[in-house]
Design an enzyme around this catalytic site. Structure first.
Site, PDB file in Angstrom:
ATOM      1  N   ASP A 215       0.830  -1.197   0.000  1.00 53.95           N
ATOM      2  CA  ASP A 215       0.000   0.000   0.000  1.00 53.95           C
ATOM      3  C   ASP A 215       0.871   1.256   0.000  1.00 53.95           C
ATOM      4  O   ASP A 215       1.837   1.353   0.764  1.00 53.95           O
ATOM      5  CB  ASP A 215      -0.864  -0.030   1.274  1.00 53.95           C
ATOM      6  CG  ASP A 215      -1.968   1.005   1.265  1.00 53.95           C
ATOM      7  OD1 ASP A 215      -2.867   0.893   0.417  1.00 53.95           O
ATOM      8  OD2 ASP A 215      -1.932   1.919   2.108  1.00 53.95           O
ATOM      9  N   GLU A 275       1.993  -0.395  -4.914  1.00 50.75           N
ATOM     10  CA  GLU A 275       1.047   0.663  -5.288  1.00 50.75           C
ATOM     11  C   GLU A 275       1.841   1.963  -5.148  1.00 50.75           C
ATOM     12  O   GLU A 275       2.097   2.433  -4.044  1.00 50.75           O
ATOM     13  CB  GLU A 275      -0.166   0.699  -4.353  1.00 50.75           C
ATOM     14  CG  GLU A 275      -1.184   1.735  -4.806  1.00 50.75           C
ATOM     15  CD  GLU A 275      -2.014   2.357  -3.683  1.00 50.75           C
ATOM     16  OE1 GLU A 275      -3.079   2.907  -3.977  1.00 50.75           O
ATOM     17  OE2 GLU A 275      -1.589   2.330  -2.512  1.00 50.75           O
TER      18      GLU A 275
HETATM   19  C1  GLC Z   1      -4.205   3.005  -0.728  1.00 51.42           C
HETATM   20  C2  GLC Z   1      -5.422   2.131  -0.672  1.00 51.42           C
HETATM   21  C3  GLC Z   1      -6.591   2.946  -0.211  1.00 51.42           C
HETATM   22  C4  GLC Z   1      -6.293   3.495   1.163  1.00 51.42           C
HETATM   23  C5  GLC Z   1      -4.974   4.259   1.171  1.00 51.42           C
HETATM   24  C6  GLC Z   1      -4.483   4.493   2.574  1.00 51.42           C
HETATM   25  O1  GLC Z   1      -4.295   3.972  -1.703  1.00 51.42           O
HETATM   26  O2  GLC Z   1      -5.640   1.532  -1.912  1.00 51.42           O
HETATM   27  O3  GLC Z   1      -7.783   2.226  -0.192  1.00 51.42           O
HETATM   28  O4  GLC Z   1      -7.321   4.341   1.580  1.00 51.42           O
HETATM   29  O5  GLC Z   1      -3.948   3.556   0.524  1.00 51.42           O
HETATM   30  O6  GLC Z   1      -4.073   3.294   3.159  1.00 51.42           O
END
Ligand code: GLC
Length: 563
Positions: A215, A275
């Protein structure tokens, strides 16, 4: 095509490199299936649907967080990284689920949320209790406020979900949170933080987890040396230098180099996908390096219009990048953070990511006014067939295989997303509309999701998209996904493509090294496939003779496989 041909190709994917061209299905556990009837999806619910996942033909599942959490951000606020939320089950349930998925040849990826914890995490509670100047506060980012009595935040920065990025605690200090107030950011300069995440990665790897989705992988490390820049100064800074105070810093890769050693201590090595919302594909490639996480999400198609030249440019750029990084690219059209692609593609005037449209769409009194549902779904199916035919891995989000649209009919008091309440944009409505629990049957109190009403309201039109209704219909979106995922195994050999000129700016056609071809008509005029129409094995809409209709895709198998 015989089943033997298909099984053979599938076996080739069962190596340490399985992830390179995998079809990965994202499960949002609280909204997938509810086995204990409390309205919240759970791990036994997933276990009860393993047959469904196997029949779908995916290679892996990625589970969004299922850890103990107060659900301030749908589970991305983790209170304990090495446990299962008691409302979702137990570690034994988790082990049983992994075993059942592995028995069907399905790999398991779990979500790791290292930038921040929940404010309920033992370390944060300890930090609050220990007070200013304590060792315990060093694991997070605490600062004194500004102004004579310290009552102003250290900076005027805003959080991703809107509102200030600093929160004051009882003794007057402030802590930094990039996301919701309940999500304090860790201090990644602290050895305890680094050590604890290595422990978490080992914990899940030892339980048989095959990979990790990381994440906001670009945010962990920070340089908050005083004096801190103002919001305006921060926003004006170049984020590609590697030394930005809070994003995409070069030193974050030291963290991932340590993680890689853990991944590679397992056989087969554990995989990871970052991500990383960074400024350029070059910066993204750093996260995908073999010395680091190994793969990084490419969200470019998710942000694109349904437009042939735009798709082609994105595909070329990402394939070029993956040649440079040695990784494979990742294609995504939907996930738990964005408006479902069937809806994006059906919103007039067809720029689905325009925030204002999202708001007007509901303000106008309902979808019928502004959303062309049929067109959105037609285009979504065409785009998905194109995506599944591309080299690289494909990430599918639960419910897209049912052709689900975004759910707009959620009253403000029923919404859960902090982005909605803190006024952040996210298409104007927050992200609840793509997180509504799945319809498994056309009737029942929660369309077969469980025995109680679901935790987010399901609209009446979910009945038309229920798994039982679609499974029985060879023309359904579910049947199309199943067939595509079955045929995708022989299609996915080799990691390149060659474009075939079509003479039309709105029609894309490419051929894979093994002879498989994909043709997508982004326009509305039919496109004549000529004699190749005879070799079409899959089509997102019925052909009219040899004509591919508008807003549709086909897969053409190599003649050798058809004979
Ligand atoms: C990422 C996740 C999202 C979350 C954020 C904070 O972007 O995909 O759903 O709110 O991180 O953890």
């Amino acid at each position: 095509m015989t089943d033997a041909t298909l099984t053979e190709s599938r076996d080739e994917a069962k190596t340490a490199e399985w992830w390179r061209q995998a079809a990965v299905y994202q499960i949002y556990p609280r909204s997938f299936a509810d086995a204990n009837g409390d309205g919240l999806g759970d791990i036994p619910g997933i276990l009860s649907r393993v047959d469904y996942l196997a029949d779908l033909g995916i290679d892996a599942v990625w589970l969004s967080p299922f850890y103990p959490s107060e659900l301030a951000d749908g589970g991305y606020d983790v209170a304990d990284y090495r446990n299962v939320d008691p409302r979702l089950g137990t570690l034994d349930d988790f082990d049983a689920m992994v075993e059942a998925l592995h028995a069907r040849g399905i790999h398991v990826i779990v979500d790791i949320v290292p930038n921040h914890s929940s404010d309920q995490h033992a370390w944060f509670q300890e930090a609050l209790a220990a007070g200013r100047g304590s060792e315990a506060r060093e694991r997070y980012i605490f600062r004194d406020g500004k102004g004579p009595d310290g009552s102003e935040p250290p900076t005027d920065w805003v959080s991703v979900f809107g509102g200030p990025a600093w929160q004051r605690v009882e003794d007057g200090q402030w802590y930094f949170h990039h996301f919701a107030t309940e999500q304090p950011d860790f201090n990644w300069n602290h050895p305890d933080v680094r050590e604890d995440f290595l422990k978490t990665l080992r914990f899940w790897s030892d339980r048989g987890v095959d990979g990790f989705r990381i994440d906001v992988a670009h945010m962990l490390t920070k340089d908050l040396t005083e004096p801190l820049p103002s919001r305006a100064e921060l926003e004006a800074m170049d984020s590609t230098t590697g030394v930005h105070p809070i994003t995409d810093r070069d030193d974050v890769h030291e963290v991932y180099a340590e993680w890689r050693k853990v991944f590679n201590s397992y056989d087969p090595p554990r995989t990871a996908v970052a991500e990383a919302w960074v400024a350029t594909p070059e910066r993204r490639a750093r996260y995908a390096s073999a010395e680091g996480l190994g793969q990084a999400f490419n969200f470019d198609l998710l942000e694109a219009d349904f437009d042939a030249p735009e798709f082609r440019a994105i595909i070329d750029e990402n394939l070029a990048q993956s040649r440079l990084s040695g990784s494979s690219t990742t294609w995504v059209l939907s996930n738990h953070d964005v408006t479902r692609h069937a809806t994006r593609y059906g919103l007039a005037p067809l720029r689905g990511r325009d925030v204002k449209q999202g708001t007007e769409w509901v303000a106008a009194g309902g979808p019928a006014d502004m959303l062309d549902r049929d067109r959105g779904l037609r285009r979504a199916k065409a785009a998905t067939l194109l995506l599944l035919g591309l080299p690289g891995s494909a990430y599918l989000y639960q419910g897209e295989e049912l052709g689900l649209h975004e759910v707009a009919e959620i009253a403000p008091e029923q919404r859960q997303d902090p982005a909605f309440f803190r006024g952040a944009e996210f298409d104007g409505l927050g992200r609840d509309g793509c997180r509504v629990p799945l319809p498994w049957s056309a009737d029942g109190v929660s369309f077969g999701f469980g025995s109680a009403p679901a935790h987010l309201p399901q609209p009446a039109w979910f009945a038309d998209h229920a798994v039982d209704a679609e499974a029985a219909d060879p023309a359904s979106t579910l049947s199309l996904y199943r067939e595509a995922l079955r045929l995708r195994h022989p299609l996915q050999t080799g990691e390149t493509l060659e474009w075939v000129e079509t003479g039309r700016a709105d029609v894309l056609r490419f051929v894979r090294p093994n002879g498989w071809q994909v043709v997508t008509n982004f326009g509305t005029e039919p496109f004549d496939l000529g004699a190749d129409a005879a070799d079409v094995v899959l089509s997102s809409a019925p052909l009219a003779g040899s004509a591919l209709p508008g807003e549709a895709s086909v897969w053409i198998a190599p003649a050798s496989l058809l004979s």
